[in-house]
Design a protein around this motif. Structure first.
Motif, PDB file in Angstrom:
ATOM      1  N   ALA A 131      -8.262   0.964   2.950  1.00 24.51           N
ATOM      2  CA  ALA A 131      -8.923   0.557   4.194  1.00 24.51           C
ATOM      3  C   ALA A 131      -7.921   0.171   5.282  1.00 24.51           C
ATOM      4  O   ALA A 131      -8.261   0.166   6.461  1.00 24.51           O
ATOM      5  CB  ALA A 131      -9.869  -0.607   3.925  1.00 24.51           C
ATOM      6  N   CYS A 132      -6.683  -0.137   4.883  1.00 22.41           N
ATOM      7  CA  CYS A 132      -5.675  -0.492   5.889  1.00 22.41           C
ATOM      8  C   CYS A 132      -5.155   0.736   6.615  1.00 22.41           C
ATOM      9  O   CYS A 132      -4.467   0.613   7.625  1.00 22.41           O
ATOM     10  CB  CYS A 132      -4.501  -1.245   5.253  1.00 22.41           C
ATOM     11  SG  CYS A 132      -3.418  -0.196   4.247  1.00 22.41           S
ATOM     12  N   SER A 133      -5.464   1.904   6.085  1.00 21.60           N
ATOM     13  CA  SER A 133      -4.876   3.124   6.630  1.00 21.60           C
ATOM     14  C   SER A 133      -5.920   4.086   7.163  1.00 21.60           C
ATOM     15  O   SER A 133      -5.635   5.264   7.352  1.00 21.60           O
ATOM     16  CB  SER A 133      -4.033   3.808   5.557  1.00 21.60           C
ATOM     17  OG  SER A 133      -3.047   2.916   5.104  1.00 21.60           O
ATOM     18  N   LEU A 173      -5.780  -7.712   2.017  1.00 19.30           N
ATOM     19  CA  LEU A 173      -4.709  -7.052   2.759  1.00 19.30           C
ATOM     20  C   LEU A 173      -3.386  -7.496   2.165  1.00 19.30           C
ATOM     21  O   LEU A 173      -3.056  -8.681   2.183  1.00 19.30           O
ATOM     22  CB  LEU A 173      -4.759  -7.453   4.235  1.00 19.30           C
ATOM     23  CG  LEU A 173      -5.456  -6.488   5.190  1.00 19.30           C
ATOM     24  CD1 LEU A 173      -5.463  -7.057   6.598  1.00 19.30           C
ATOM     25  CD2 LEU A 173      -4.783  -5.119   5.185  1.00 19.30           C
ATOM     26  N   GLY A 174      -2.653  -6.551   1.609  1.00 20.90           N
ATOM     27  CA  GLY A 174      -1.344  -6.866   1.055  1.00 20.90           C
ATOM     28  C   GLY A 174      -0.260  -6.338   1.970  1.00 20.90           C
ATOM     29  O   GLY A 174       0.249  -7.027   2.838  1.00 20.90           O
ATOM     30  N   CYS A 175       0.082  -5.074   1.770  1.00 20.40           N
ATOM     31  CA  CYS A 175       1.172  -4.486   2.550  1.00 20.40           C
ATOM     32  C   CYS A 175       0.739  -4.059   3.948  1.00 20.40           C
ATOM     33  O   CYS A 175       1.531  -4.041   4.867  1.00 20.40           O
ATOM     34  CB  CYS A 175       1.706  -3.269   1.809  1.00 20.40           C
ATOM     35  SG  CYS A 175       0.473  -1.952   1.631  1.00 20.40           S
ATOM     36  N   ASP A 176      -0.524  -3.692   4.103  1.00 15.93           N
ATOM     37  CA  ASP A 176      -1.055  -3.161   5.373  1.00 15.93           C
ATOM     38  C   ASP A 176      -0.345  -1.866   5.774  1.00 15.93           C
ATOM     39  O   ASP A 176      -0.232  -1.563   6.956  1.00 15.93           O
ATOM     40  CB  ASP A 176      -0.925  -4.214   6.486  1.00 15.93           C
ATOM     41  CG  ASP A 176      -1.941  -3.968   7.610  1.00 15.93           C
ATOM     42  OD1 ASP A 176      -2.866  -3.157   7.425  1.00 15.93           O
ATOM     43  OD2 ASP A 176      -1.792  -4.591   8.675  1.00 15.93           O
ATOM     44  N   ARG A 177       0.174  -1.132   4.795  1.00 20.26           N
ATOM     45  CA  ARG A 177       0.861   0.130   5.096  1.00 20.26           C
ATOM     46  C   ARG A 177       0.735   1.155   3.961  1.00 20.26           C
ATOM     47  O   ARG A 177       1.676   1.856   3.613  1.00 20.26           O
ATOM     48  CB  ARG A 177       2.329  -0.125   5.411  1.00 20.26           C
ATOM     49  CG  ARG A 177       3.106  -0.786   4.284  1.00 20.26           C
ATOM     50  CD  ARG A 177       4.565  -0.956   4.628  1.00 20.26           C
ATOM     51  NE  ARG A 177       4.743  -1.979   5.642  1.00 20.26           N
ATOM     52  CZ  ARG A 177       5.920  -2.353   6.126  1.00 20.26           C
ATOM     53  NH1 ARG A 177       7.025  -1.773   5.692  1.00 20.26           N
ATOM     54  NH2 ARG A 177       6.018  -3.296   7.046  1.00 20.26           N
ATOM     55  N   GLU A 191       0.620   1.070   0.657  1.00 19.01           N
ATOM     56  CA  GLU A 191       1.528   1.022  -0.489  1.00 19.01           C
ATOM     57  C   GLU A 191       0.953   0.291  -1.700  1.00 19.01           C
ATOM     58  O   GLU A 191       1.276   0.642  -2.832  1.00 19.01           O
ATOM     59  CB  GLU A 191       2.855   0.350  -0.085  1.00 19.01           C
ATOM     60  CG  GLU A 191       3.685   1.215   0.853  1.00 19.01           C
ATOM     61  CD  GLU A 191       4.954   0.511   1.308  1.00 19.01           C
ATOM     62  OE1 GLU A 191       5.145  -0.662   0.934  1.00 19.01           O
ATOM     63  OE2 GLU A 191       5.725   1.134   2.056  1.00 19.01           O
ATOM     64  N   CYS A 192       0.120  -0.726  -1.487  1.00 20.27           N
ATOM     65  CA  CYS A 192      -0.238  -1.590  -2.621  1.00 20.27           C
ATOM     66  C   CYS A 192      -1.649  -1.387  -3.170  1.00 20.27           C
ATOM     67  O   CYS A 192      -1.918  -1.714  -4.315  1.00 20.27           O
ATOM     68  CB  CYS A 192      -0.060  -3.055  -2.230  1.00 20.27           C
ATOM     69  SG  CYS A 192      -1.320  -3.673  -1.086  1.00 20.27           S
ATOM     70  N   GLY A 193      -2.564  -0.885  -2.356  1.00 17.72           N
ATOM     71  CA  GLY A 193      -3.931  -0.655  -2.825  1.00 17.72           C
ATOM     72  C   GLY A 193      -4.837  -1.871  -2.825  1.00 17.72           C
ATOM     73  O   GLY A 193      -5.991  -1.779  -3.242  1.00 17.72           O
ATOM     74  N   ALA A 194      -4.344  -3.010  -2.362  1.00 18.36           N
ATOM     75  CA  ALA A 194      -5.183  -4.219  -2.358  1.00 18.36           C
ATOM     76  C   ALA A 194      -6.428  -4.056  -1.495  1.00 18.36           C
ATOM     77  O   ALA A 194      -7.441  -4.709  -1.715  1.00 18.36           O
ATOM     78  CB  ALA A 194      -4.369  -5.414  -1.865  1.00 18.36           C
ATOM     79  N   CYS A 195      -6.342  -3.175  -0.526  1.00 22.91           N
ATOM     80  CA  CYS A 195      -7.433  -2.995   0.451  1.00 22.91           C
ATOM     81  C   CYS A 195      -8.408  -1.891   0.053  1.00 22.91           C
ATOM     82  O   CYS A 195      -9.257  -1.509   0.863  1.00 22.91           O
ATOM     83  CB  CYS A 195      -6.818  -2.647   1.803  1.00 22.91           C
ATOM     84  SG  CYS A 195      -5.939  -1.064   1.719  1.00 22.91           S
ATOM     85  N   THR A 196      -8.302  -1.383  -1.162  1.00 26.20           N
ATOM     86  CA  THR A 196      -9.086  -0.203  -1.557  1.00 26.20           C
ATOM     87  C   THR A 196     -10.598  -0.445  -1.461  1.00 26.20           C
ATOM     88  O   THR A 196     -11.120  -1.447  -1.965  1.00 26.20           O
ATOM     89  CB  THR A 196      -8.733   0.206  -3.004  1.00 26.20           C
ATOM     90  OG1 THR A 196      -7.328   0.447  -3.083  1.00 26.20           O
ATOM     91  CG2 THR A 196      -9.488   1.458  -3.412  1.00 26.20           C
TER      92      THR A 196
END
Ligand code: FES
Ligand code: FES
Length: 210
Positions: free
Chosen positions: A111-113, A90-94, A96-101
């Motif tokens: 996945a954060c969205s 989890l990076g931005c949680d909004r 924007e960053c794709g860390a949660c892909t």
């Protein structure tokens, strides 16, 4: 970056994080109580009662997982804090960053969205699910990252690896420019993009030779 990290696993030393993961792993059905208790003063007992009625089955990395999910809970929260799949970052949680892909039915998604309830009946794949479950062999993308030594801190690596996996599914023979476009939804705070693209091209090469 070690093979263990590439597979989404944590180092085996006993830390507060590994202790918490151990606690999470002990239940086949995971309660949302721990998540709720963090905000007990705001959410109150009535919300907890609602959450306990949300027991659903998800398909995660080829396995059915029973989990107690709040109506507004994101997939990233469920994966990390209910199912212990902390390879999803989890990076931005909004968005924007794709860390949660992760992959949902084979397509890369943030996945954060996404609400967890949106993926009921769909196949979710996280970084932990990329290796061969029988042999433990890494996927071609994971092998490519090992070959090229891509990534510095590697916080963004799981997200990029999931997007590369999705890219190869639709375009097994990308040019460097096409790979850059396919991965444009993922950001690297170390700005290691040249090496990441080297990984993508190496992954395509390995994918074609399988
Ligand atoms: S944490 Fe999901 S896009 Fe940044
Ligand atoms: S290698 Fe550090 S965020 Fe990408």
């Amino acid at each position: 970056m070690s093979q263990t990290e590439l597979a989404g696993a944590q180092p085996k030393e006993f830390t507060r994080r590994t202790f918490i993961k151990g606690v999470i792993a002990t239940g086949a059905t995971v309660s949302s109580a721990g998540y709720l208790f963090r905000g007990t003063s705001l959410l109150g007992a009535a919300t907890y009662q609602t959450a306990t009625e949300r027991l659903i089955t998800l398909s995660i990395n080829g396995q059915d997982r029973r989990v107690d999910v709040l109506p507004h809970e994101t997939l990233a929260m469920t994966l990390r804090y209910k199912l212990g799949l902390t390879g999803t970052k989890l990076g931005c949680d909004r968005a924007e960053c794709g860390a949660c892909t992760v992959l949902v039915d084979g397509v890369n998604q943030y996945a954060c969205s996404m609400l967890t309830h949106q993926v009921r009946g769909r196949a979710v794949t996280t970084i932990e699910g990329l290796e061969n479950p029988d042999t433990g062999e890494l996927s071609v993308v994971q092998k490519a990252v090992m070959d090229e030594g891509g990534f510095q801190c590697a916080f963004c690596a799981p997200g990029f690896i999931m997007s590369m996996t999705s890219m190869l599914d639709t375009n097994p023979n990308p040019t460097r420019e096409e790979a850059a476009v396919a991965l444009s939804g993922n950001l690297c705070r170390c700005a290691d993009y040249e090496k990441i693209l080297n990984c993508a091209m190496r992954a395509a090469e390995l994918h074609r030779s399988v």
